[in-house]
Design a protein around this motif. Sequence first.
Motif, PDB file in Angstrom:
ATOM      1  N   GLY A  80      46.640 -16.226  33.590  1.00  0.00           N
ATOM      2  CA  GLY A  80      47.298 -14.831  34.263  1.00  0.00           C
ATOM      3  C   GLY A  80      46.972 -13.757  34.316  1.00  0.00           C
ATOM      4  N   ASP A  81      45.692 -13.379  33.407  1.00  0.00           N
ATOM      5  CA  ASP A  81      45.753 -12.085  32.956  1.00  0.00           C
ATOM      6  C   ASP A  81      44.950 -11.419  34.473  1.00  0.00           C
ATOM      7  OD1 ASP A  81      46.062 -11.544  30.579  1.00  0.00           O
ATOM      8  OD2 ASP A  81      44.141 -12.785  29.801  1.00  0.00           O
ATOM      9  N   THR A  82      44.768 -12.529  35.738  1.00  0.00           N
ATOM     10  CA  THR A  82      43.716 -12.411  36.316  1.00  0.00           C
ATOM     11  C   THR A  82      44.507 -11.738  37.031  1.00  0.00           C
ATOM     12  OG1 THR A  82      42.058 -13.646  36.036  1.00  0.00           O
ATOM     13  CG2 THR A  82      42.331 -12.841  38.239  1.00  0.00           C
ATOM     14  N   PHE A  83      46.366 -13.124  37.371  1.00  0.00           N
ATOM     15  CA  PHE A  83      46.982 -12.430  37.981  1.00  0.00           C
ATOM     16  C   PHE A  83      47.578 -10.975  38.041  1.00  0.00           C
ATOM     17  CE2 PHE A  83      51.731 -12.575  37.764  1.00  0.00           C
ATOM     18  CZ  PHE A  83      51.886 -13.010  39.345  1.00  0.00           C
ATOM     19  N   ALA A  84      47.947 -11.001  36.746  1.00  0.00           N
ATOM     20  CA  ALA A  84      48.480  -9.254  35.904  1.00  0.00           C
ATOM     21  C   ALA A  84      47.646  -8.302  36.444  1.00  0.00           C
ATOM     22  CB  ALA A  84      48.658  -9.541  34.352  1.00  0.00           C
ATOM     23  N   GLY A  85      46.562  -8.368  36.428  1.00  0.00           N
ATOM     24  CA  GLY A  85      45.262  -7.523  36.762  1.00  0.00           C
ATOM     25  C   GLY A  85      44.964  -6.908  38.409  1.00  0.00           C
ATOM     26  N   GLY A  86      45.547  -8.036  39.154  1.00  0.00           N
ATOM     27  CA  GLY A  86      45.796  -8.008  40.618  1.00  0.00           C
ATOM     28  C   GLY A  86      47.187  -6.871  40.915  1.00  0.00           C
ATOM     29  N   PHE A 125      39.424 -10.077  31.969  1.00  0.00           N
ATOM     30  CA  PHE A 125      40.164 -10.509  33.146  1.00  0.00           C
ATOM     31  C   PHE A 125      40.655  -9.378  34.863  1.00  0.00           C
ATOM     32  CE2 PHE A 125      39.683 -14.279  31.216  1.00  0.00           C
ATOM     33  CZ  PHE A 125      39.148 -14.638  31.945  1.00  0.00           C
ATOM     34  N   ILE A 126      41.864  -8.953  33.312  1.00  0.00           N
ATOM     35  CA  ILE A 126      42.561  -7.778  33.647  1.00  0.00           C
ATOM     36  C   ILE A 126      41.850  -6.309  34.711  1.00  0.00           C
ATOM     37  CG2 ILE A 126      44.050  -5.610  33.848  1.00  0.00           C
ATOM     38  CD1 ILE A 126      44.559  -7.390  31.396  1.00  0.00           C
TER      39      ILE A 126
END
Lengths: 308, 308
Positions: A237-243, A32-33
């Motif tokens: 949450g991981d997508t948020f962190a990756g963005g 996801f990140i």
Amino acid sequence: MSKLVIVGTVAFDDIETPFGRSDKILGGAATFIGLAASQFKVSGSVVSVVGGDFPKSYLQLLEDKGMDISAIEVIPDGKTFFWSGRYHNDMNSRDTLSTELNVLADFKPVVAKNYLDSEVLMLGNLHPNIQISVIEQMNSRPNLIILDTMNYWMDNTLDELMQVIKMVDVITINDEEARQLTGEYSLVVAAHKIMTMGPKFVVIKKGEHGALLFHKEEVFFAPALPLEEVFDPTGAGDTFAGGFAGYLAKTGDYSYENMKNAIIYGSALASFCVERFGTERLIDLSKPEMHQRLQQFKNLTQFDIELA
Amino acid sequence: MSKLVIVGTVAFDDIETPFGRSDKILGGAATFIGLAASQFKVSGSVVSVVGGDFPKSYLQLLEDKGMDISAIEVIPDGKTFFWSGRYHNDMNSRDTLSTELNVLADFKPVVAKNYLDSEVLMLGNLHPNIQISVIEQMNSRPNLIILDTMNYWMDNTLDELMQVIKMVDVITINDEEARQLTGEYSLVVAAHKIMTMGPKFVVIKKGEHGALLFHKEEVFFAPALPLEEVFDPTGAGDTFAGGFAGYLAKTGDYSYENMKNAIIYGSALASFCVERFGTERLIDLSKPEMHQRLQQFKNLTQFDIELA
């Protein structure tokens, strides 16, 4: 444009929500990140491990998105990390049905040689000692180290967790974990306490209630986009962190002011993630869609009061 | 500058929080609404009822703040509405210890003559029939009618509530109440359903998680200010509504764009309200403090992403 190293799980997920069941699909924090960061066309490398059962097409997918996958170790006679869970009707809580560590149990991450000089390091949720081992491999300390973690490590490896927390610039953590880590109910007080543990920036994720960015005496808030329907929160949450990490790597600007934009980008990407199962929505995301979603965030939050 | 009529309770509260006990102090929805609206120096009239036990100094206080109190009926041998409650440690939930309706039981609001032509009418939380009776007293329909209500009326007088909802422009309601009223979990879906019931604007209050403003397909979000400490949440929702109504009355602009500013003002005022017991903080609030708080809301929410 800075180079970005992402360490974390690449995995299989099996997800059940009130809307249906995904069966065994692509998952994992680093996945996801990486997919979120790839929106910014950064030079990113995913450091992870999978088993012989992991489809080449999934690895190909990450590579097609521009991620360097040479540091994803494949263990031919091993099995890939597997998680399955079931969301409750409100989509805010879930039960883990099964966690099979498999090849993750002996994961020894090795950063790709041409990424040892990366400026940005994103440490996905893993055992703190694994996270530390990655920091120590780098040629010199990255300009920006972002740490994600969870309550499991607070419960089981607090000393090691405190050690890695001391080494990073930014920690991303959810509200309940921030409270657990500090013993403080107020998120403002909790964030200030966490800043004394090492990180200069604290990002507190509140799920459907948005995210807070703290730095010194400053605070910035990004709401989650109000949605008619959350289909599958897995990986948000991981997508948020990756963005967040991807935007900072792309701009090479690690100031508080620029981090505001980074958490808006992270929130926008997370709002896509929850629209479909797993990584589905991130994979087919177009630039005009992203553009339109950012405009929605502007409309959602920007106002025009003149303070004379 | 428009004239503003505020209908609601003027009361005694006795509040217990983890920080202490207030004893019997000034409370009531119309009190908080009036004090918040008075920040905008509007011509406002409070319509309410109190008993002979109500201190003249409290009425004087409202008058000193610029509120017309001629429509606050005093019933010499009656007792003032009294509420007491105890907050739990997280300050997000409370137990009502006692509710004594007293003079409120037979409350028949009478709008002051020189306010019958007011442009803005703020209906604080009361029996829907009382709210309707006020609308019907007005010389002509006000340009803006704002309704506050609660789950109690959904449980006990739903038909009457639906009738008043049909008559208003804006409804302010909390998240759980929006869900109860519509049977929808998603606040987006719930807000759209409520708009089919009458109001063109729906404000959903989420307490420490901020407030959402819906209009047609638009949505705007105002966060609550992250605070180190919430001392007493009593009246925060009414203060929010009073700031909202007061700003709109002051500007005379009832557009969606201007309502964004209005809910930021409401949120800013609510953030003061919770800093002390009851109305204490609203009473001694200065203009520079308000100005600084609005700047904090800007810092908290405004970002600078260029969408080329």
